[in-house]
Motif scaffolding. Structure first.
Motif, PDB file in Angstrom:
ATOM      1  N   MET A 176     -62.504  -3.616 -17.202  1.00  0.00           N
ATOM      2  CA  MET A 176     -63.788  -2.987 -17.512  1.00  0.00           C
ATOM      3  C   MET A 176     -63.573  -1.621 -18.158  1.00  0.00           C
ATOM      4  SD  MET A 176     -66.886  -1.944 -14.920  1.00  0.00           S
ATOM      5  CE  MET A 176     -65.832  -0.783 -14.010  1.00  0.00           C
ATOM      6  N   LEU A 177     -62.686  -0.822 -17.587  1.00  0.00           N
ATOM      7  CA  LEU A 177     -62.396   0.494 -18.146  1.00  0.00           C
ATOM      8  C   LEU A 177     -61.665   0.380 -19.483  1.00  0.00           C
ATOM      9  CD1 LEU A 177     -61.308   2.322 -14.866  1.00  0.00           C
ATOM     10  CD2 LEU A 177     -63.460   2.568 -16.089  1.00  0.00           C
ATOM     11  N   LEU A 178     -60.824  -0.629 -19.610  1.00  0.00           N
ATOM     12  CA  LEU A 178     -60.121  -0.832 -20.876  1.00  0.00           C
ATOM     13  C   LEU A 178     -61.106  -1.111 -22.006  1.00  0.00           C
ATOM     14  CD1 LEU A 178     -58.964  -3.303 -22.886  1.00  0.00           C
ATOM     15  CD2 LEU A 178     -57.666  -1.206 -22.629  1.00  0.00           C
ATOM     16  N   PHE A 179     -62.064  -1.993 -21.775  1.00  0.00           N
ATOM     17  CA  PHE A 179     -63.036  -2.314 -22.819  1.00  0.00           C
ATOM     18  C   PHE A 179     -63.938  -1.117 -23.127  1.00  0.00           C
ATOM     19  CE2 PHE A 179     -62.249  -6.852 -21.509  1.00  0.00           C
ATOM     20  CZ  PHE A 179     -61.686  -7.237 -22.722  1.00  0.00           C
ATOM     21  N   LEU A 180     -64.172  -0.266 -22.147  1.00  0.00           N
ATOM     22  CA  LEU A 180     -64.879   0.978 -22.421  1.00  0.00           C
ATOM     23  C   LEU A 180     -64.070   1.844 -23.381  1.00  0.00           C
ATOM     24  CD1 LEU A 180     -67.088   3.079 -21.981  1.00  0.00           C
ATOM     25  CD2 LEU A 180     -65.919   3.785 -19.878  1.00  0.00           C
ATOM     26  N   TYR A 197     -58.498   5.383 -21.489  1.00  0.00           N
ATOM     27  CA  TYR A 197     -57.397   4.415 -21.500  1.00  0.00           C
ATOM     28  C   TYR A 197     -56.328   4.820 -20.494  1.00  0.00           C
ATOM     29  CZ  TYR A 197     -53.341   1.789 -23.018  1.00  0.00           C
ATOM     30  OH  TYR A 197     -52.240   0.987 -23.033  1.00  0.00           O
ATOM     31  N   ARG A 198     -55.958   6.066 -20.517  1.00  0.00           N
ATOM     32  CA  ARG A 198     -54.931   6.512 -19.578  1.00  0.00           C
ATOM     33  C   ARG A 198     -55.446   6.466 -18.156  1.00  0.00           C
ATOM     34  NH1 ARG A 198     -49.692   5.996 -19.308  1.00  0.00           N
ATOM     35  NH2 ARG A 198     -48.789   7.428 -17.819  1.00  0.00           N
ATOM     36  N   GLN A 199     -56.745   6.727 -18.008  1.00  0.00           N
ATOM     37  CA  GLN A 199     -57.294   6.640 -16.669  1.00  0.00           C
ATOM     38  C   GLN A 199     -57.221   5.211 -16.166  1.00  0.00           C
ATOM     39  OE1 GLN A 199     -60.914   8.765 -16.127  1.00  0.00           O
ATOM     40  NE2 GLN A 199     -61.213   8.058 -14.061  1.00  0.00           N
ATOM     41  N   VAL A 200     -57.327   4.249 -17.096  1.00  0.00           N
ATOM     42  CA  VAL A 200     -57.144   2.857 -16.687  1.00  0.00           C
ATOM     43  C   VAL A 200     -55.743   2.676 -16.122  1.00  0.00           C
ATOM     44  CG1 VAL A 200     -57.018   0.492 -17.518  1.00  0.00           C
ATOM     45  CG2 VAL A 200     -58.806   1.981 -18.350  1.00  0.00           C
ATOM     46  N   LEU A 201     -54.758   3.277 -16.810  1.00  0.00           N
ATOM     47  CA  LEU A 201     -53.378   3.115 -16.351  1.00  0.00           C
ATOM     48  C   LEU A 201     -53.145   3.855 -15.049  1.00  0.00           C
ATOM     49  CD1 LEU A 201     -51.440   3.547 -19.698  1.00  0.00           C
ATOM     50  CD2 LEU A 201     -52.060   1.445 -18.535  1.00  0.00           C
ATOM     51  N   VAL A 203     -55.587   5.067 -12.937  1.00  0.00           N
ATOM     52  CA  VAL A 203     -56.550   4.611 -11.961  1.00  0.00           C
ATOM     53  C   VAL A 203     -56.068   3.344 -11.359  1.00  0.00           C
ATOM     54  CG1 VAL A 203     -58.766   3.576 -11.691  1.00  0.00           C
ATOM     55  CG2 VAL A 203     -58.553   5.612 -13.036  1.00  0.00           C
ATOM     56  N   SER A 204     -55.483   2.835 -12.038  1.00  0.00           N
ATOM     57  CA  SER A 204     -55.273   1.504 -11.978  1.00  0.00           C
ATOM     58  C   SER A 204     -54.499   0.979 -10.935  1.00  0.00           C
ATOM     59  CB  SER A 204     -54.550   1.096 -13.081  1.00  0.00           C
ATOM     60  OG  SER A 204     -54.078  -0.138 -13.138  1.00  0.00           O
ATOM     61  N   VAL A 205     -55.301   1.000 -11.045  1.00  0.00           N
ATOM     62  CA  VAL A 205     -55.918  -0.216 -10.968  1.00  0.00           C
ATOM     63  C   VAL A 205     -54.863  -1.195 -11.362  1.00  0.00           C
ATOM     64  CG1 VAL A 205     -58.205  -1.045 -11.068  1.00  0.00           C
ATOM     65  CG2 VAL A 205     -57.709   1.019 -12.185  1.00  0.00           C
ATOM     66  N   LYS A 206     -54.388  -1.352 -12.520  1.00  0.00           N
ATOM     67  CA  LYS A 206     -53.331  -2.314 -12.883  1.00  0.00           C
ATOM     68  C   LYS A 206     -52.575  -1.808 -14.095  1.00  0.00           C
ATOM     69  CE  LYS A 206     -53.264  -6.279 -10.515  1.00  0.00           C
ATOM     70  NZ  LYS A 206     -52.305  -7.309 -10.314  1.00  0.00           N
ATOM     71  N   MET A 207     -51.264  -1.965 -14.044  1.00  0.00           N
ATOM     72  CA  MET A 207     -50.446  -1.514 -15.163  1.00  0.00           C
ATOM     73  C   MET A 207     -50.429  -2.514 -16.315  1.00  0.00           C
ATOM     74  SD  MET A 207     -47.178   0.317 -13.436  1.00  0.00           S
ATOM     75  CE  MET A 207     -46.459   0.527 -15.050  1.00  0.00           C
ATOM     76  N   ASN A 208     -51.155  -3.621 -16.165  1.00  0.00           N
ATOM     77  CA  ASN A 208     -51.197  -4.596 -17.254  1.00  0.00           C
ATOM     78  C   ASN A 208     -51.777  -3.997 -18.537  1.00  0.00           C
ATOM     79  OD1 ASN A 208     -53.892  -4.859 -15.685  1.00  0.00           O
ATOM     80  ND2 ASN A 208     -54.338  -5.821 -17.654  1.00  0.00           N
ATOM     81  N   VAL A 209     -52.567  -2.922 -18.404  1.00  0.00           N
ATOM     82  CA  VAL A 209     -53.177  -2.304 -19.580  1.00  0.00           C
ATOM     83  C   VAL A 209     -52.105  -1.727 -20.500  1.00  0.00           C
ATOM     84  CG1 VAL A 209     -54.918  -0.632 -20.321  1.00  0.00           C
ATOM     85  CG2 VAL A 209     -55.203  -1.856 -18.190  1.00  0.00           C
ATOM     86  N   LEU A 210     -50.896  -1.559 -19.995  1.00  0.00           N
ATOM     87  CA  LEU A 210     -49.786  -1.117 -20.847  1.00  0.00           C
ATOM     88  C   LEU A 210     -49.532  -2.088 -22.007  1.00  0.00           C
ATOM     89  CD1 LEU A 210     -47.115   0.210 -18.312  1.00  0.00           C
ATOM     90  CD2 LEU A 210     -48.094   1.485 -20.231  1.00  0.00           C
ATOM     91  N   LEU A 211     -49.952  -3.337 -21.849  1.00  0.00           N
ATOM     92  CA  LEU A 211     -49.740  -4.308 -22.914  1.00  0.00           C
ATOM     93  C   LEU A 211     -50.512  -3.940 -24.183  1.00  0.00           C
ATOM     94  CD1 LEU A 211     -49.877  -7.645 -20.877  1.00  0.00           C
ATOM     95  CD2 LEU A 211     -47.862  -6.364 -21.591  1.00  0.00           C
ATOM     96  N   LEU A 235     -52.571  14.339 -23.279  1.00  0.00           N
ATOM     97  CA  LEU A 235     -53.754  14.168 -22.430  1.00  0.00           C
ATOM     98  C   LEU A 235     -53.557  13.012 -21.465  1.00  0.00           C
ATOM     99  CD1 LEU A 235     -56.754  14.697 -21.711  1.00  0.00           C
ATOM    100  CD2 LEU A 235     -57.353  13.126 -23.574  1.00  0.00           C
ATOM    101  N   CYS A 236     -52.997  11.924 -21.974  1.00  0.00           N
ATOM    102  CA  CYS A 236     -52.714  10.768 -21.117  1.00  0.00           C
ATOM    103  C   CYS A 236     -51.785  11.169 -19.968  1.00  0.00           C
ATOM    104  CB  CYS A 236     -52.072   9.657 -21.936  1.00  0.00           C
ATOM    105  SG  CYS A 236     -53.124   8.990 -23.245  1.00  0.00           S
TER     106      CYS A 236
END
Length: 442
Positions: A176-180, A197-201, A203-211, A235-236
């Motif tokens: 959800m955060l990635l698509f935002l 994006y970095r908050q997704v990583l 926060v995460s929630v899941k490190m899959n967003v690294l892909l 910033l990230c």
């Protein structure tokens, strides 16, 4: 009028709304196949999804898998334990970055210490609806996929509804955060998008967003050059450091080794994509290294041969756009989405293991990738068939040799089709100006 007769009123002309609805009904087949009607069809399906999610929550039994473990892990933090090596739940140790702790701590309190699971399900239904809004906005911006396909993006997938509202996994929150973040990139708000994006990583929630990271890095370099990309990467890093600070101060090695364990071993019994391999090979480190090498090689090939425009130099991408020999051309929204989604898809193709909840990592991007391919013989029916086979593979439990093989065949067809996609075109001049102006405001 003679005889005192009453003059009859002429019939009122049909209202504009009625006329529009009548036209839409007459052209219903066009509506389903023309991307211009994306917003209309997506709106209808989104409201339909409200009812579907409510029905699923009320009528289908909830299955406990990780929710209780999540609550146990954050409860340890609430009780004052900041050493990641001491935080664990029923299913094992805490292996997600600090942001996961903050989000699920909020859910812990909202759901009465994790006890009110029904409330948690409705919260995840809201996450699902927000995700759909963000995904539909991307498809509306690109206008590449025919609207009838959106039925398969939402209503038709049992597995995705299960991941969101029947299992309460953390994967949907990350996506959800990635698509935002992707929507912010498309709006030209690169700095804010990098923050999310970095908050997704983190926060995460899941490190899959690294892909998605290789594609994002390519876009940043293309848009700004190396020097101006560094502050966005900084910033990230700053967000990551800030969110992890309480845990880094207590046990930095423990936090880094647990939250960012890229070498974590997966269990063979849960694999969706490698069931046809013998277990010893699935667990073999040399096999993992081979997959990593294939992943990196494929990314490089796509970056140099497909993402880069003909005539562009990779070295020139490192320079600021104004200092390049060839005038920098803004990339279209379509090309930006294609790079990000392809980057993630390549990672999925060469993953060491895919578990059932990982389906959400790329599910909403599949139609876009299928309709972006360069093979004209991939007609509508064949594309829908590929979507169906992928769905069937992810719904086969436990996975079989055939379901895993079918998944790889579908991935291979899609990857080859993306490789054969035509070269991207530059964005129109007015779009270039609008995007640049927006980013200056960030």
């Amino acid at each position: 009028m003679a005889g005192g007769g009453v003059k009859k009123k002429s019939p009122a002309p049909p209202s504009r709304l009625w006329g529009t609805l009548h036209t839409l009904w007459q052209d219903k087949y066009i509506i389903l196949f023309k991307a211009e009607y994306t917003l209309l069809v997506a709106s209808v399906l989104w409201f339909l999804e409200i009812g579907i999610n409510t029905w699923v929550i009320e009528k289908v039994a909830y299955t406990e898998i990780d929710w209780k473990a999540y609550m146990d892990e954050v409860e340890g933090v609430i009780n004052g334990t900041y050493d990641y090596t001491q935080l664990k739940g029923d299913t094992g140790p805490l292996v997600y970055p600090a942001g996961f702790v903050y989000i699920f701590t909020a859910l812990y309190y909202i759901t009465g210490h994790g006890v009110n699971i029904r409330l948690g399900q409705y919260i995840f239904a809201v996450f699902y609806l927000i995700t759909l809004l963000l995904v539909f906005r991307i498809y509306h911006r690109t206008k590449k996929v025919p609207p009838y396909v959106f039925f398969f993006v939402c209503c038709a997938s049992y597995r995705i509804h299960s991941i969101f509202v029947l299992r309460l996994f953390n994967d949907p929150v990350a996506m959800m955060l990635l698509f935002l973040a992707v929507n912010l990139f498309l709006d030209g708000r690169w700095t804010l998008g990098c923050g999310f994006y970095r908050q997704v990583l983190a926060v995460s929630v899941k490190m899959n967003v690294l892909l998605f990271a290789p594609g994002l890095l390519f876009l940043l370099l293309s848009e700004f050059g190396l020097i101006k990309t560094i502050p966005k990467l900084a910033l990230c890093a700053a967000i990551q450091l800030l969110l992890g600070l309480p845990f880094l101060m207590d046990n930095p090695i423990g936090y880094m080794s647990r939250a960012f364990d890229l070498g974590r071993q997966f269990l063979f019994k849960w694999t969706v994509n490698w069931r046809f391999l013998p277990e010893w090979l699935f667990l073999n480190r040399y096999f993992h290294l081979l997959l990593l090498a294939a992943h990196l090689l494929t990314l490089l090939l796509f970056a140099f041969r497909r993402w880069k425009r003909p005539g562009e130099s990779v070295v020139e991408l490192l320079k600021e756009p104004g200092k390049r020999k060839t005038p920098a051309q803004k990339r279209t929204v379509d090309h930006m989405v294609l790079i990000l989604f392809t980057s993630n898809f390549i990672g999925m193709c060469f993953s060491r293991s895919l578990h059932y909840q990982f389906y959400v990592w790329y599910f909403h991007t599949l139609p876009y990738l299928l309709w972006s391919g360069g093979v004209k013989k991939l007609a509508h029916l064949l594309r829908v068939l590929i979507l169906g086979l992928i769905e069937l593979s992810w719904n086969t439990y436990p996975s079989t040799n055939y379901s895993s093989a079918a998944l790889h065949v579908c991935h291979l067809i899609m990857l080859l089709s993306l490789w054969l996609a035509p070269a991207p075109a530059p964005a129109p001049a007015e779009v270039q100006g609008d995007v640049s102006a927006k980013d200056k405001c960030q």
